[in-house]
Design a protein around this motif. Structure first.
Motif, PDB file in Angstrom:
ATOM      1  N   ARG A  69       0.819  -1.317   0.027  1.00  0.00           N
ATOM      2  CA  ARG A  69       0.045   0.066   0.099  1.00  0.00           C
ATOM      3  C   ARG A  69       0.984   1.261  -0.104  1.00  0.00           C
ATOM      4  O   ARG A  69       1.642   1.522   0.921  1.00  0.00           O
ATOM      5  CB  ARG A  69      -1.040  -0.119   1.137  1.00  0.00           C
ATOM      6  N   LEU A  70       0.947   2.142  -1.194  1.00  0.00           N
ATOM      7  CA  LEU A  70       1.858   3.152  -1.049  1.00  0.00           C
ATOM      8  C   LEU A  70       0.698   4.215  -0.882  1.00  0.00           C
ATOM      9  O   LEU A  70      -0.071   4.430  -2.088  1.00  0.00           O
ATOM     10  CB  LEU A  70       2.460   3.261  -2.609  1.00  0.00           C
ATOM     11  N   GLY A  71       0.991   4.652  -0.029  1.00  0.00           N
ATOM     12  CA  GLY A  71      -0.050   5.798   0.544  1.00  0.00           C
ATOM     13  C   GLY A  71      -1.159   5.170   0.798  1.00  0.00           C
ATOM     14  O   GLY A  71      -1.558   4.358   1.378  1.00  0.00           O
ATOM     15  N   PHE A  72      -2.328   5.654  -0.099  1.00  0.00           N
ATOM     16  CA  PHE A  72      -3.761   5.027  -0.140  1.00  0.00           C
ATOM     17  C   PHE A  72      -3.813   4.365  -1.412  1.00  0.00           C
ATOM     18  O   PHE A  72      -5.136   3.690  -1.811  1.00  0.00           O
ATOM     19  CB  PHE A  72      -4.773   6.216  -0.005  1.00  0.00           C
ATOM     20  N   VAL A  73      -2.828   3.967  -2.169  1.00  0.00           N
ATOM     21  CA  VAL A  73      -2.994   3.109  -3.458  1.00  0.00           C
ATOM     22  C   VAL A  73      -2.595   1.897  -3.283  1.00  0.00           C
ATOM     23  O   VAL A  73      -1.760   1.552  -2.823  1.00  0.00           O
ATOM     24  CB  VAL A  73      -2.395   3.650  -4.331  1.00  0.00           C
ATOM     25  N   ASP A  74      -3.681   0.590  -3.652  1.00  0.00           N
ATOM     26  CA  ASP A  74      -3.043  -0.892  -3.837  1.00  0.00           C
ATOM     27  C   ASP A  74      -2.189  -1.045  -5.046  1.00  0.00           C
ATOM     28  O   ASP A  74      -2.575  -0.757  -5.911  1.00  0.00           O
ATOM     29  CB  ASP A  74      -4.381  -1.560  -3.767  1.00  0.00           C
ATOM     30  N   VAL A  75      -1.088  -1.562  -4.522  1.00  0.00           N
ATOM     31  CA  VAL A  75       0.015  -1.828  -5.428  1.00  0.00           C
ATOM     32  C   VAL A  75       0.177  -3.338  -5.368  1.00  0.00           C
ATOM     33  O   VAL A  75       0.477  -4.035  -4.345  1.00  0.00           O
ATOM     34  CB  VAL A  75       1.249  -0.964  -5.368  1.00  0.00           C
ATOM     35  N   VAL A  76       0.128  -4.182  -6.633  1.00  0.00           N
ATOM     36  CA  VAL A  76       0.696  -5.354  -6.613  1.00  0.00           C
ATOM     37  C   VAL A  76       1.978  -5.437  -7.360  1.00  0.00           C
ATOM     38  O   VAL A  76       2.068  -4.811  -8.395  1.00  0.00           O
ATOM     39  CB  VAL A  76      -0.353  -6.254  -7.317  1.00  0.00           C
ATOM     40  N   VAL A  77       2.899  -6.242  -6.926  1.00  0.00           N
ATOM     41  CA  VAL A  77       4.184  -6.345  -7.597  1.00  0.00           C
ATOM     42  C   VAL A  77       4.539  -7.873  -7.977  1.00  0.00           C
ATOM     43  O   VAL A  77       4.614  -8.661  -7.049  1.00  0.00           O
ATOM     44  CB  VAL A  77       5.341  -5.990  -6.722  1.00  0.00           C
ATOM     45  N   VAL A  78       5.123  -8.091  -9.162  1.00  0.00           N
ATOM     46  CA  VAL A  78       5.029  -9.081  -9.644  1.00  0.00           C
ATOM     47  C   VAL A  78       6.486  -9.660  -9.867  1.00  0.00           C
ATOM     48  O   VAL A  78       7.493  -8.569 -10.465  1.00  0.00           O
ATOM     49  CB  VAL A  78       4.727  -9.550 -11.093  1.00  0.00           C
TER      50      VAL A  78
END
Length: 512
Positions: A69-78
């Motif tokens: 969670r970068l700030g309020f953004v969901d981030v998925v990393v592959v």
């Protein structure tokens, strides 16, 4: 209301939003594993100074599919080939658009370009224009002589350097920029193409590098909207300032073409075609505006020059470190091409070891180590985990290509792994084999991949065939600095400073 009051208000709002977000996700479907986010900033501190390194290290702990969670953004990393294939092949349509970001807003004409345009009719129109008029097989063949002429100019400049030290990356950037400019604009943009002491060339290279660095920054305002107006890192200010410089550069080019003082008379180039499309729209996205033309030119100049030149710089650096590989490549050149002419694009298909060198360079030093971000249009499930709608997808191309489960001795430069009998003899770099995807994959694969491949192969082949290389100041090749500098493209932390020594008869360099 004072500035301090506004800052306090923004922080209180952020804390409240963070608490609500965590209450909501506490009961949500299962997310991929990942490090515990900090209040407000989330996992931004985990990114470090070189994010693709930090994210690769986190993947060894949390697995090849991570949630941040970068700030309020969901981030998925592959970080593995198999998971990348799930996103970029099986679910490619769901991840065909880009998330909002300050780089696209402030530098790329507010999403009017090809790279950051939302997926849809306008994007398809811009992609079609590039595919038909610039990157088709016919277009590439028609302008083969341009690339070969510019590479010949580079080799003559290197011969003319004598015993001087040259900054190889700078000369490579001038060559790739002039080759692209002749196709796009019908003329060079830097003098005679040698780049020697050309302040315009130096300035352009600096502008492109700065653009790539700023575009690769994780701007806090993109992830915590309440803080965007504060520009805490000063990134937005730098982006706006750089945009003014690029816009001035592109305006000059556009006006010269409109008045007929740009390309030679009767010459048909991409910009002339784009200007004609202002009144006769190509495809389904409406007519082209001046802003869209400039945005497209910005994409092509930025993505089509620095990526190729930096890849070739990495390739030569690796061959200097491994002189036995350089000798093997030169022997192949002498057998296939001979020593009485310079290598051409028509020779490349026969140079199997040279092609393996280029593939291995793309593997170890991908020009875009973290893929350009994509966004989930709808929620989906991958490997049993929920990927929420609106999540940003980042594919760690650098980590995938160094995965010890997929590669033997992954940190070693070993072109033989791509030769018959090697571990990946049939692997390509065109988005079909997810173990090495320097150009990305799926709908958003790099539009200029075919041109980039030809340019990198041709440049590397000429530099290998035409010169022996010594490092400046008598530096031992084993001590060469191979550290990376972070940006959207993978730059060397220290530029490659070398002495080129011609290995062919001098009249060979004048024959093309």
């Amino acid at each position: 209301m004072s500035l301090l009051t506004l800052i306090v208000y923004a922080c209180i709002t952020g804390v409240a939003a963070y608490v609500l977000l965590n209450l909501r996700t506490r009961h949500a479907k299962r997310l991929p594993p990942g490090p515990t986010p900090w209040p407000i900033v989330g996992n931004l501190p985990h990114l470090g100074t070189i994010p693709h390194h930090s994210l690769a290290a986190l993947a060894t702990r949390y697995g090849p599919l991570m949630h941040l969670r970068l700030g309020f953004v969901d981030v998925v990393v592959v970080a593995s080939a198999s998971v990348a294939a799930q996103f970029l092949k099986a679910h490619d349509a769901n991840f065909a658009s880009r998330p909002p970001n300050s780089g696209a807003k402030h530098m790329a004409y507010n999403y009017q370009d090809l790279v950051f345009a939302p997926y849809g009719p306008r994007w398809r129109m811009l992609r079609k224009i590039c595919s038909v008029h610039l990157f088709s097989a016919k277009s590439l063949d028609d302008f083969r002589h341009v690339r070969q002429e510019e590479v010949a100019i580079l080799t003559r400049a290197l011969v003319g350097a004598g015993k001087s030290t040259v900054k190889l990356g700078q000369l490579l950037n001038v060559c790739t920029t002039n080759a692209l400019a002749r196709v796009m604009l019908g003329r060079r943009v830097f003098g005679d193409g040698s780049g020697g002491g050309d302040p315009k060339a130096d300035e352009f290279k600096d502008m492109v590098v700065e653009l790539m660095v700023l575009a690769g920054e994780f701007n806090i305002g993109d992830f915590i909207p309440a803080l965007d107006w504060l520009d805490l890192q000063g990134i937005t200010k730098k982006m706006k300032k750089l945009h003014v410089r690029f816009d001035s550069f592109l305006n000059t080019i556009l006006e010269e073409h409109k008045t007929g003082s740009g390309a030679p008379s009767g010459h048909v180039d991409l910009l002339s075609t784009l200007i004609s499309l202002k009144d006769d729209a190509d495809g389904e996205g409406g007519k082209l505006s001046d802003i869209e033309i400039k945005a497209l030119l910005l994409n092509l100049f930025a993505a089509g020059t620095d990526t190729s030149s930096s890849t070739v710089e990495w390739a030569i650096a690796e061959l200097i470190r491994y002189p036995e590989l350089m000798k093997q490549a030169q022997q192949e050149m002498d057998i296939v091409v001979g020593k009485d002419r310079l290598v051409t694009e028509l020779d490349l298909s026969q140079l199997t070891f040279l092609q393996a060198i280029v593939k291995e360079t793309f593997r170890l030093h991908p020009s875009t180590p973290l893929s350009l971000p994509r966004i989930a249009s709808e929620s989906c499930e991958i490997n049993g985990y929920n990927i929420p709608k609106g999540s940003t997808l980042l594919v760690n191309v650098w980590a995938i290509a160094r995965d010890p489960k997929m590669w033997t001795d992954p940190l070693e430069f070993q072109p033989a792994r791509f030769l018959p009998g090697g571990e990946k003899p049939n692997a390509d770099v065109k988005g079909n084999d997810f173990e090495v995807i320097p150009f990305g994959a799926g709908r958003r694969i790099c539009a200029g991949m075919s041109l980039g491949l030809r340019m990198v192969q041709l440049l590397t082949a000429n530099l290998v065939q035409a010169f022996d290389w010594e490092l400046a100041n008598g530096l031992d090749p084993r001590d060469l600095n191979m550290e990376e500098a972070y940006g959207l493209t993978l730059q060397r932390a220290a530029p490659l400073m070398v002495h080129p020594r011609p290995r062919l008869a001098l009249d060979v360099y004048r024959t093309r």
